[in-house]
Design a protein around this motif. Structure first.
Motif, PDB file in Angstrom:
ATOM      1  N   THR A   1       0.844  -1.184   0.000  1.00  0.00           N
ATOM      2  CA  THR A   1       0.000   0.000   0.000  1.00  0.00           C
ATOM      3  C   THR A   1       0.885   1.242   0.000  1.00  0.00           C
ATOM      4  O   THR A   1       2.103   1.160   0.165  1.00  0.00           O
ATOM      5  CB  THR A   1      -0.906   0.051   1.242  1.00  0.00           C
ATOM      6  OG1 THR A   1      -0.115   0.329   2.410  1.00  0.00           O
ATOM      7  CG2 THR A   1      -1.660  -1.256   1.438  1.00  0.00           C
TER       8      THR A   1
ATOM      9  N   THR B   1       1.604   4.905   5.039  1.00  0.00           N
ATOM     10  CA  THR B   1       0.520   5.480   5.825  1.00  0.00           C
ATOM     11  C   THR B   1       1.031   6.578   6.761  1.00  0.00           C
ATOM     12  O   THR B   1       2.236   6.723   6.985  1.00  0.00           O
ATOM     13  CB  THR B   1      -0.166   4.405   6.675  1.00  0.00           C
ATOM     14  OG1 THR B   1       0.786   3.901   7.638  1.00  0.00           O
ATOM     15  CG2 THR B   1      -0.681   3.264   5.808  1.00  0.00           C
TER      16      THR B   1
ATOM     17  N   PRO C   1      -8.796   4.814   3.968  1.00  0.00           N
ATOM     18  CA  PRO C   1      -7.790   3.896   4.516  1.00  0.00           C
ATOM     19  C   PRO C   1      -7.219   3.012   3.427  1.00  0.00           C
ATOM     20  O   PRO C   1      -7.938   2.569   2.526  1.00  0.00           O
ATOM     21  CB  PRO C   1      -8.585   3.081   5.544  1.00  0.00           C
ATOM     22  CG  PRO C   1      -9.751   3.950   5.907  1.00  0.00           C
ATOM     23  CD  PRO C   1     -10.101   4.703   4.661  1.00  0.00           C
TER      24      PRO C   1
ATOM     25  N   ASP D   1      -3.041  16.276   7.871  1.00  0.00           N
ATOM     26  CA  ASP D   1      -3.936  15.251   7.327  1.00  0.00           C
ATOM     27  C   ASP D   1      -5.210  15.860   6.759  1.00  0.00           C
ATOM     28  O   ASP D   1      -6.134  15.126   6.388  1.00  0.00           O
ATOM     29  CB  ASP D   1      -4.262  14.196   8.378  1.00  0.00           C
ATOM     30  CG  ASP D   1      -5.060  14.758   9.561  1.00  0.00           C
ATOM     31  OD1 ASP D   1      -5.413  15.961   9.546  1.00  0.00           O
ATOM     32  OD2 ASP D   1      -5.338  13.990  10.503  1.00  0.00           O
TER      33      ASP D   1
ATOM     34  N   GLU E   1      -4.130   4.653   9.363  1.00  0.00           N
ATOM     35  CA  GLU E   1      -4.050   3.885   8.124  1.00  0.00           C
ATOM     36  C   GLU E   1      -4.418   4.692   6.889  1.00  0.00           C
ATOM     37  O   GLU E   1      -4.516   4.119   5.794  1.00  0.00           O
ATOM     38  CB  GLU E   1      -4.934   2.639   8.223  1.00  0.00           C
ATOM     39  CG  GLU E   1      -4.423   1.606   9.215  1.00  0.00           C
ATOM     40  CD  GLU E   1      -2.979   1.196   8.931  1.00  0.00           C
ATOM     41  OE1 GLU E   1      -2.726   0.667   7.829  1.00  0.00           O
ATOM     42  OE2 GLU E   1      -2.105   1.416   9.794  1.00  0.00           O
ATOM     43  N   GLN E   2      -4.616   5.983   7.040  1.00  0.00           N
ATOM     44  CA  GLN E   2      -4.774   6.845   5.865  1.00  0.00           C
ATOM     45  C   GLN E   2      -3.419   6.984   5.165  1.00  0.00           C
ATOM     46  O   GLN E   2      -2.368   7.004   5.830  1.00  0.00           O
ATOM     47  CB  GLN E   2      -5.257   8.235   6.281  1.00  0.00           C
ATOM     48  CG  GLN E   2      -6.673   8.295   6.797  1.00  0.00           C
ATOM     49  CD  GLN E   2      -7.683   8.215   5.673  1.00  0.00           C
ATOM     50  OE1 GLN E   2      -8.558   7.361   5.675  1.00  0.00           O
ATOM     51  NE2 GLN E   2      -7.556   9.084   4.697  1.00  0.00           N
TER      52      GLN E   2
ATOM     53  N   ARG F   1      -8.519  -0.872   0.921  1.00  0.00           N
ATOM     54  CA  ARG F   1      -9.939  -1.170   1.010  1.00  0.00           C
ATOM     55  C   ARG F   1     -10.524  -1.702  -0.298  1.00  0.00           C
ATOM     56  O   ARG F   1     -11.653  -2.188  -0.313  1.00  0.00           O
ATOM     57  CB  ARG F   1     -10.721   0.055   1.475  1.00  0.00           C
ATOM     58  CG  ARG F   1     -10.773   1.195   0.480  1.00  0.00           C
ATOM     59  CD  ARG F   1     -11.195   2.486   1.191  1.00  0.00           C
ATOM     60  NE  ARG F   1     -11.444   3.577   0.254  1.00  0.00           N
ATOM     61  CZ  ARG F   1     -10.510   4.268  -0.375  1.00  0.00           C
ATOM     62  NH1 ARG F   1      -9.225   3.959  -0.171  1.00  0.00           N
ATOM     63  NH2 ARG F   1     -10.813   5.248  -1.193  1.00  0.00           N
TER      64      ARG F   1
ATOM     65  N   ASN G   1      -6.860   6.546  -4.203  1.00  0.00           N
ATOM     66  CA  ASN G   1      -6.274   7.226  -3.040  1.00  0.00           C
ATOM     67  C   ASN G   1      -5.421   8.419  -3.449  1.00  0.00           C
ATOM     68  O   ASN G   1      -5.953   9.518  -3.596  1.00  0.00           O
ATOM     69  CB  ASN G   1      -5.492   6.251  -2.166  1.00  0.00           C
ATOM     70  CG  ASN G   1      -6.293   5.847  -0.938  1.00  0.00           C
ATOM     71  OD1 ASN G   1      -7.409   6.317  -0.728  1.00  0.00           O
ATOM     72  ND2 ASN G   1      -5.740   4.980  -0.126  1.00  0.00           N
TER      73      ASN G   1
END
Length: 274
Positions: A81, A84, A186, A102, A109-110, A189, A203
């Protein structure tokens, strides 16, 4: 090295151990222990092989062509991923750096956002020091080869966009529950591609090592980053939560000034495999 899960032991030489299979179809992954007691990002293996980069004749954007063959002479590990906030905040606190904003969307977990190319490179250097392994940003070719997951179609699942596989196009119906967000969500997903990478079409866009060129003209088969051209801009790859189809194909690219910190750009990391 900790928590190494494999679908078999063929890659045992890359690790210090091999666990039971969790699923027959699950790609192999690894995760390095860090000296501060934490863990690095979860990594998957992009195997050696032949792939393509770019689209033909120019793709949905004018800088995506020409499409060309690339050859991965060696396998490498790349984070499953995007990095994060949990990953990056540990680094920022350890090195006394300012925590990136942010935007009120949450941390944990973003995917980390509002980080420059220099911030991303600094994180990879810290990760290398902490793990004793060589981490860095992927080249554009390494990123796209892994994002395609061994395929040569417009998307890793085929030539036609399919809602909800790895992206939610909010101009269309049929987004999976909880994915029609007007901000990044997150990580992980959506579905993983055949190599085990998540969020390559969704994302945030992601920094790579390369200096920007307005085409792939003159690019050879090497996976090495292009370090000539306009190094006042670095290549970012991948779709974002803001993009509509087809602007989320793995061939999508842009040039962004390396000092920029914006809410649409994050990164994932590569770990070289001996």
């Amino acid at each position: 090295m900790r928590a190494i899960t494999w679908t078999g032991c063929a890659l045992l030489a890359l690790a210090t151990g091999c666990s039971q299979m969790t699923a027959k179809s699950a790609p192999p992954w690894l995760q390095d222990s860090l000296r501060d007691g934490g863990e690095g990002p979860r990594m998957v293996i992009a195997p050696a092989g032949v792939g393509v980069v770019g689209d033909q004749p120019s793709g949905v954007s004018t800088d995506e062509g020409p499409r060309h063959k690339v050859v991965a002479q060696h396998s490498y590990a790349i984070s499953a991923t995007e990095v994060t906030f949990a990953d990056y905040d540990r680094f920022a606190q350890a090195t006394h750096r300012a925590l990136p904003s942010d935007e009120g969307w949450g941390r944990g977990e973003q995917p980390v956002i509002n980080v420059s190319w220099d911030d991303a490179v600094a994180y990879t250097r810290w990760l290398s020091e902490q793990s004793g392994r060589r981490y860095r940003l992927p080249s554009e070719a390494e990123w796209e080869y892994a994002a395609r997951g061994g395929t040569q179609t417009h998307y890793w699942w085929g030539d036609a966009y399919v809602q909800g596989v790895d992206h939610c196009d909010k101009d269309l119906d049929g987004c999976p529950p909880g994915t029609a967000l007007f901000h990044p969500g997150p990580v992980g997903r959506f579905s993983a591609n055949p190599y085990g990478l998540y969020d390559v079409s969704s994302n945030v866009a992601e920094w790579t090592l390369d200096c920007y060129h307005n085409s792939h003209e003159g690019t050879g088969e090497s996976m090495a980053p292009r370090m000539d051209g306009d190094c006042n801009a670095r290549v970012v790859k991948g779709g974002t939560w803001m993009n509509t189809s087809p602007y989320v194909q793995p061939s999508i690219r842009a040039g962004v000034e390396p000092e920029e910190r914006v809410r649409t750009i994050g990164f994932r990391v590569l770990r070289e495999v001996p």
